[in-house]
Write a protein that holds these residues in place. Structure first.
Motif, PDB file in Angstrom:
ATOM      1  N   ILE A 137       5.501   3.879  -6.568  1.00 33.20           N
ATOM      2  CA  ILE A 137       6.427   3.100  -7.004  1.00 33.20           C
ATOM      3  C   ILE A 137       5.962   1.999  -7.646  1.00 33.20           C
ATOM      4  O   ILE A 137       6.675   1.318  -7.997  1.00 33.20           O
ATOM      5  CB  ILE A 137       7.350   2.658  -5.952  1.00 33.20           C
ATOM      6  N   ARG A 138       5.101   1.354  -6.794  1.00 32.53           N
ATOM      7  CA  ARG A 138       4.145   0.439  -7.652  1.00 32.53           C
ATOM      8  C   ARG A 138       3.108   0.502  -8.526  1.00 32.53           C
ATOM      9  O   ARG A 138       2.228   1.277  -7.370  1.00 32.53           O
ATOM     10  CB  ARG A 138       3.933  -0.946  -6.576  1.00 32.53           C
ATOM     11  N   LYS A 139       2.332   0.400  -9.308  1.00 34.47           N
ATOM     12  CA  LYS A 139       1.578   0.172 -10.126  1.00 34.47           C
ATOM     13  C   LYS A 139       0.078  -0.004  -9.964  1.00 34.47           C
ATOM     14  O   LYS A 139      -1.055   0.242  -9.749  1.00 34.47           O
ATOM     15  CB  LYS A 139       1.407   1.054 -11.649  1.00 34.47           C
ATOM     16  N   SER A 140       0.083  -1.404  -9.368  1.00 32.33           N
ATOM     17  CA  SER A 140      -0.781  -2.017  -9.619  1.00 32.33           C
ATOM     18  C   SER A 140      -1.300  -1.804  -7.595  1.00 32.33           C
ATOM     19  O   SER A 140      -0.979  -1.882  -7.117  1.00 32.33           O
ATOM     20  CB  SER A 140      -0.499  -3.582  -9.281  1.00 32.33           C
ATOM     21  N   THR A 141      -2.497  -2.615  -8.092  1.00 34.35           N
ATOM     22  CA  THR A 141      -3.011  -1.513  -6.823  1.00 34.35           C
ATOM     23  C   THR A 141      -3.070  -3.022  -5.309  1.00 34.35           C
ATOM     24  O   THR A 141      -3.258  -4.139  -5.968  1.00 34.35           O
ATOM     25  CB  THR A 141      -4.895  -1.133  -7.208  1.00 34.35           C
ATOM     26  N   VAL A 198       0.974  -1.563  -0.370  1.00 37.68           N
ATOM     27  CA  VAL A 198       0.048  -0.381   0.356  1.00 37.68           C
ATOM     28  C   VAL A 198       0.756   1.092  -0.064  1.00 37.68           C
ATOM     29  O   VAL A 198       0.434   2.606  -0.435  1.00 37.68           O
ATOM     30  CB  VAL A 198      -1.093  -0.234   1.274  1.00 37.68           C
ATOM     31  N   LEU A 199       1.520   1.442   0.771  1.00 35.57           N
ATOM     32  CA  LEU A 199       2.469   2.349   0.916  1.00 35.57           C
ATOM     33  C   LEU A 199       3.430   2.256  -0.187  1.00 35.57           C
ATOM     34  O   LEU A 199       3.504   3.655  -0.971  1.00 35.57           O
ATOM     35  CB  LEU A 199       3.915   2.049   1.835  1.00 35.57           C
ATOM     36  N   LEU A 200       4.327   1.407  -1.313  1.00 40.34           N
ATOM     37  CA  LEU A 200       4.507   1.715  -2.745  1.00 40.34           C
ATOM     38  C   LEU A 200       3.422   2.454  -3.425  1.00 40.34           C
ATOM     39  O   LEU A 200       3.968   3.008  -4.184  1.00 40.34           O
ATOM     40  CB  LEU A 200       4.781   0.470  -2.742  1.00 40.34           C
TER      41      LEU A 200
END
Length: 232
Positions: free
Chosen positions: A121-125, A114-116
């Motif tokens: 930084i992270r695209k996928s939910t 969740v933080l990423l």
């Protein structure tokens, strides 16, 4: 096809919106009390890093010489804070809402995702039920913090009458440190919570006011399946 469904019950919304102003005024009144003995600071050796709080802070918020006012507000509102918290916990247990709130074993790993995602930084939910993993941890932590504030507050308020509570807190001075640290924690929680609300968007905020949200029909099916898995 989109449908309207209930996201937050009336009781949950009442507990939320009552607690927010009560806790805010308690923090403010607590600052009026703390000014009378503002002893806490961060120091490395003989070098002062930060003093809680600089003189300009007190002057800006007009905190000086208002001890009696702070005590009056603080000791009055603590009963509302305690009652609202007790009813909230009781409601979550009776209604079964605790299943959506209490962190699971995988929550701490998912909270990192969740933080990423929030930092882009992270695209996928990340996995998202009624509350995501980070929210589960944060909302459970705030309940524990509220209990800690109540216990340490009683130790400070009546150290003789509640001597055993004072003893459990490690003595009067340590109880005061716990109470102060928890107050700082609330302020950080407010800040992060407001940022999260902004990131989540207007629809999410609207659901906390109205109790309802508009979702796609396939999302309803997926959420029902997830809720069924959580219940078992």
């Amino acid at each position: 096809m989109k449908k309207i469904r209930e996201k937050h019950s009336l009781a949950m919304r009442w507990f939320h919106w009552i607690n927010f102003p009560v806790l805010a005024v308690m923090i403010w009144s607590g600052m009026l009390i703390y000014w009378a003995s503002d002893t806490y600071k961060i120091q490395i050796g003989n070098n002062l890093v930060f003093h809680f709080f600089p003189e300009g802070f007190y002057n800006y918020f007009h905190i000086s010489r208002r001890l009696a006012e702070g005590m009056a507000f603080h000791f009055l509102l603590m009963w509302f804070f305690a009652l609202n918290g007790f009813l909230y916990v009781l409601y979550t247990i009776i209604s079964g809402e605790w299943r959506a709130l209490v962190p699971e074993r995988k929550s701490f790993k998912e909270a990192w995702l969740v933080l990423l995602h929030d930092l882009h930084i992270r695209k996928s939910t990340p996995p998202q039920g009624k509350y995501n993993a980070a929210q589960r941890i944060a909302y459970t932590a705030i309940i524990v913090m509220g209990f800690g504030s109540l216990v340490s507050g009683l130790a400070i308020y009546k150290p003789v009458q509640f001597y055993w509570v004072c003893w459990l807190c490690g003595g009067y001075h340590f109880a005061r440190i716990i109470h102060f640290a928890l107050t700082i924690g609330y302020c950080l929680f407010f800040l992060i919570h407001i940022v999260q609300v902004i990131l989540a968007g207007w629809r999410n905020f609207q659901s906390v006011i109205t109790g309802f949200e508009t979702v796609k029909e396939d999302k309803i099916v997926n959420d029902l399946a997830n809720n069924h898995e959580e219940a078992h």
